[in-house]
Design a protein around this motif. Structure first.
Motif, PDB file in Angstrom:
ATOM      1  N   GLU A   1       0.844  -1.194   0.000  1.00  0.00           N
ATOM      2  CA  GLU A   1       0.000   0.000   0.000  1.00  0.00           C
ATOM      3  C   GLU A   1       0.879   1.243   0.000  1.00  0.00           C
ATOM      4  N   VAL A   2       0.740   2.054  -1.030  1.00  0.00           N
ATOM      5  CA  VAL A   2       1.531   3.271  -1.190  1.00  0.00           C
ATOM      6  C   VAL A   2       0.584   4.410  -1.531  1.00  0.00           C
ATOM      7  N   ASN A   3       0.696   5.496  -0.811  1.00  0.00           N
ATOM      8  CA  ASN A   3      -0.156   6.662  -1.063  1.00  0.00           C
ATOM      9  C   ASN A   3       0.538   7.552  -2.089  1.00  0.00           C
ATOM     10  N   ALA A   4       0.378   7.200  -3.362  1.00  0.00           N
ATOM     11  CA  ALA A   4       1.069   7.920  -4.435  1.00  0.00           C
ATOM     12  C   ALA A   4       0.255   9.128  -4.860  1.00  0.00           C
ATOM     13  N   SER A   5       0.910  10.277  -4.962  1.00  0.00           N
ATOM     14  CA  SER A   5       0.228  11.480  -5.433  1.00  0.00           C
ATOM     15  C   SER A   5       0.073  11.417  -6.948  1.00  0.00           C
ATOM     16  N   PRO A   6      -0.902  12.131  -7.512  1.00  0.00           N
ATOM     17  CA  PRO A   6      -1.029  12.164  -8.978  1.00  0.00           C
ATOM     18  C   PRO A   6       0.228  12.688  -9.660  1.00  0.00           C
ATOM     19  N   GLN A   7       0.919  13.636  -9.026  1.00  0.00           N
ATOM     20  CA  GLN A   7       2.128  14.189  -9.621  1.00  0.00           C
ATOM     21  C   GLN A   7       3.241  13.132  -9.688  1.00  0.00           C
ATOM     22  N   ALA A   8       3.385  12.351  -8.615  1.00  0.00           N
ATOM     23  CA  ALA A   8       4.405  11.299  -8.610  1.00  0.00           C
ATOM     24  C   ALA A   8       4.075  10.223  -9.636  1.00  0.00           C
ATOM     25  N   LEU A   9       2.805   9.880  -9.751  1.00  0.00           N
ATOM     26  CA  LEU A   9       2.404   8.895 -10.752  1.00  0.00           C
ATOM     27  C   LEU A   9       2.666   9.412 -12.162  1.00  0.00           C
ATOM     28  N   GLY A  10       2.450  10.712 -12.372  1.00  0.00           N
ATOM     29  CA  GLY A  10       2.726  11.296 -13.674  1.00  0.00           C
ATOM     30  C   GLY A  10       4.199  11.201 -14.030  1.00  0.00           C
ATOM     31  N   ARG A  11       5.087  11.460 -13.045  1.00  0.00           N
ATOM     32  CA  ARG A  11       6.524  11.334 -13.305  1.00  0.00           C
ATOM     33  C   ARG A  11       6.903   9.878 -13.576  1.00  0.00           C
ATOM     34  N   LEU A  12       6.262   8.956 -12.851  1.00  0.00           N
ATOM     35  CA  LEU A  12       6.536   7.535 -13.075  1.00  0.00           C
ATOM     36  C   LEU A  12       6.088   7.124 -14.478  1.00  0.00           C
ATOM     37  N   ALA A  13       4.940   7.598 -14.910  1.00  0.00           N
ATOM     38  CA  ALA A  13       4.451   7.278 -16.254  1.00  0.00           C
ATOM     39  C   ALA A  13       5.404   7.804 -17.316  1.00  0.00           C
ATOM     40  N   ALA A  14       5.915   9.021 -17.112  1.00  0.00           N
ATOM     41  CA  ALA A  14       6.866   9.592 -18.068  1.00  0.00           C
ATOM     42  C   ALA A  14       8.166   8.796 -18.082  1.00  0.00           C
ATOM     43  N   ALA A  15       8.639   8.398 -16.910  1.00  0.00           N
ATOM     44  CA  ALA A  15       9.886   7.631 -16.838  1.00  0.00           C
ATOM     45  C   ALA A  15       9.743   6.270 -17.502  1.00  0.00           C
ATOM     46  N   LEU A  16       8.545   5.698 -17.469  1.00  0.00           N
ATOM     47  CA  LEU A  16       8.303   4.401 -18.088  1.00  0.00           C
ATOM     48  C   LEU A  16       7.975   4.521 -19.575  1.00  0.00           C
ATOM     49  N   SER A  17       7.887   5.766 -20.076  1.00  0.00           N
ATOM     50  CA  SER A  17       7.558   6.029 -21.482  1.00  0.00           C
ATOM     51  C   SER A  17       6.229   5.383 -21.877  1.00  0.00           C
ATOM     52  N   LEU A  18       5.228   5.550 -21.023  1.00  0.00           N
ATOM     53  CA  LEU A  18       3.928   4.935 -21.269  1.00  0.00           C
ATOM     54  C   LEU A  18       3.171   5.681 -22.363  1.00  0.00           C
ATOM     55  N   THR A  19       2.395   4.923 -23.128  1.00  0.00           N
ATOM     56  CA  THR A  19       1.476   5.535 -24.079  1.00  0.00           C
ATOM     57  C   THR A  19       0.302   6.152 -23.318  1.00  0.00           C
ATOM     58  N   ARG A  20      -0.557   6.861 -24.031  1.00  0.00           N
ATOM     59  CA  ARG A  20      -1.706   7.488 -23.371  1.00  0.00           C
ATOM     60  C   ARG A  20      -2.613   6.436 -22.731  1.00  0.00           C
ATOM     61  N   ALA A  21      -2.862   5.332 -23.446  1.00  0.00           N
ATOM     62  CA  ALA A  21      -3.704   4.278 -22.888  1.00  0.00           C
ATOM     63  C   ALA A  21      -3.035   3.623 -21.685  1.00  0.00           C
ATOM     64  N   GLU A  22      -1.719   3.413 -21.757  1.00  0.00           N
ATOM     65  CA  GLU A  22      -0.997   2.805 -20.640  1.00  0.00           C
ATOM     66  C   GLU A  22      -0.987   3.732 -19.429  1.00  0.00           C
ATOM     67  N   ARG A  23      -0.834   5.031 -19.674  1.00  0.00           N
ATOM     68  CA  ARG A  23      -0.856   5.992 -18.573  1.00  0.00           C
ATOM     69  C   ARG A  23      -2.226   5.989 -17.893  1.00  0.00           C
ATOM     70  N   ALA A  24      -3.289   5.961 -18.687  1.00  0.00           N
ATOM     71  CA  ALA A  24      -4.632   5.924 -18.111  1.00  0.00           C
ATOM     72  C   ALA A  24      -4.820   4.665 -17.273  1.00  0.00           C
ATOM     73  N   TYR A  25      -4.284   3.546 -17.743  1.00  0.00           N
ATOM     74  CA  TYR A  25      -4.380   2.287 -17.008  1.00  0.00           C
ATOM     75  C   TYR A  25      -3.613   2.378 -15.690  1.00  0.00           C
ATOM     76  N   LEU A  26      -2.433   2.983 -15.710  1.00  0.00           N
ATOM     77  CA  LEU A  26      -1.644   3.168 -14.488  1.00  0.00           C
ATOM     78  C   LEU A  26      -2.432   3.950 -13.448  1.00  0.00           C
ATOM     79  N   PHE A  27      -3.037   5.068 -13.861  1.00  0.00           N
ATOM     80  CA  PHE A  27      -3.796   5.887 -12.917  1.00  0.00           C
ATOM     81  C   PHE A  27      -5.040   5.157 -12.429  1.00  0.00           C
ATOM     82  N   GLU A  28      -5.657   4.368 -13.315  1.00  0.00           N
ATOM     83  CA  GLU A  28      -6.847   3.619 -12.912  1.00  0.00           C
ATOM     84  C   GLU A  28      -6.493   2.602 -11.833  1.00  0.00           C
ATOM     85  N   LEU A  29      -5.407   1.867 -12.031  1.00  0.00           N
ATOM     86  CA  LEU A  29      -4.993   0.873 -11.034  1.00  0.00           C
ATOM     87  C   LEU A  29      -4.584   1.531  -9.722  1.00  0.00           C
ATOM     88  N   ALA A  30      -3.993   2.727  -9.812  1.00  0.00           N
ATOM     89  CA  ALA A  30      -3.559   3.438  -8.607  1.00  0.00           C
ATOM     90  C   ALA A  30      -4.713   4.144  -7.913  1.00  0.00           C
TER      91      ALA A  30
END
Length: 255
Positions: free
Chosen positions: A57-86
């Motif tokens: 259990e990690v209380n990730a902020s939207p800003q931190a998740l956004g940086r993680l998505a950028a670092a992982l080079s996620l596509t738009r659909a993958e980024r949306a999936y990341l935020f949905e799971l989080a």
């Protein structure tokens, strides 16, 4: 939530391992990026990154998740999936344009259906409908009428004649609308619509203050049509894959 965290961890780990390090040196036992390297790219702690992959259990902020998505080079659909799971709302997700035309997929399907069918935009304005729907909802979809479903149900006297269980259906409809409102509570057009109806309609005001929320459900819908008499349909609601903020509503005759 445990299963959702597990899926999030697997998703992050798999995408981390698919990335190539910028300057690989020597033999590496870890495929792709190391956790420390991903953490450095994203500007987050390595321990925090490890906990995500472990499903903790990690209380990730939207800003931190956004940086993680950028670092992982996620596509738009993958980024949306990341935020949905989080379980977070993406601050950079583009806001749908409520003034946009109905998607062609929605218009084409509405026109092709023989039974009453119509499309709703995110403000619950009718954006397209067929002839069968116009006949059933003449007070709403007829020539020269306003197109908002909430305004029709709560403000138009003809709705009280067409819908026998008008008050119950109105409360249920508003609970379904609140579920959509919760996805865009800062939208000024949504808020203006709500404030207008709260000011002008006591039933709407009381139902809105009750804070009821419901998923949009199908089921039997009975109408008392001025020309066709008593009618019963089964209601079905769908969302287009290309514009999930729109809805397709179809009424099939009850057997």
């Amino acid at each position: 939530m445990i299963e959702q965290r597990r899926l999030l961890g697997e998703f992050v780990r798999t995408h981390r391992e698919s990335l190539r390090p910028e300057a690989p040196a020597g033999r590496r036992r870890t495929p792709g990026l190391r956790r420390e390297e991903l953490a450095a790219r994203a500007g987050i702690g390595a321990t925090w990154c490890a906990w995500i992959e472990q499903g903790r259990e990690v209380n990730a902020s939207p800003q931190a998740l956004g940086r993680l998505a950028a670092a992982l080079s996620l596509t738009r659909a993958e980024r949306a999936y990341l935020f949905e799971l989080a379980g977070r709302r993406d601050p950079e997700a583009p806001a749908p344009d409520p003034a946009a035309d109905a998607p062609a997929s929605l218009r084409d399907l509405v026109e092709a259906l023989p039974h009453p069918a119509y499309g709703l935009d995110r403000l619950w304005n009718a954006c397209c409908w067929n002839g069968a729907a116009a006949r059933l909802f003449e007070g709403w979809l007829g020539e020269g009428r306003q197109r908002n479903l909430l305004r029709y149900v709560f403000d138009d006297p003809s709705a009280r004649i067409l819908i026998p269980d008008w008050e119950d259906r109105g409360r249920r409809l508003l609970a379904e609308f609140r579920a959509d409102f919760g996805r865009s509570p800062g939208d000024p057009r949504l808020r203006a619509l709500i404030e207008d109806l709260r000011r002008d309609n006591p039933l709407f005001c009381g139902a809105w203050e009750a804070q009821s929320v419901a998923e949009r459900e199908g089921g039997a819908r009975t109408f008392s049509h001025p020309d066709d008499g008593a009618l019963t349909f089964h209601q079905h609601t769908f969302s287009p894959a290309d514009r999930p903020d729109y809805k397709l509503v179809v009424l099939t005759p009850a057997a």
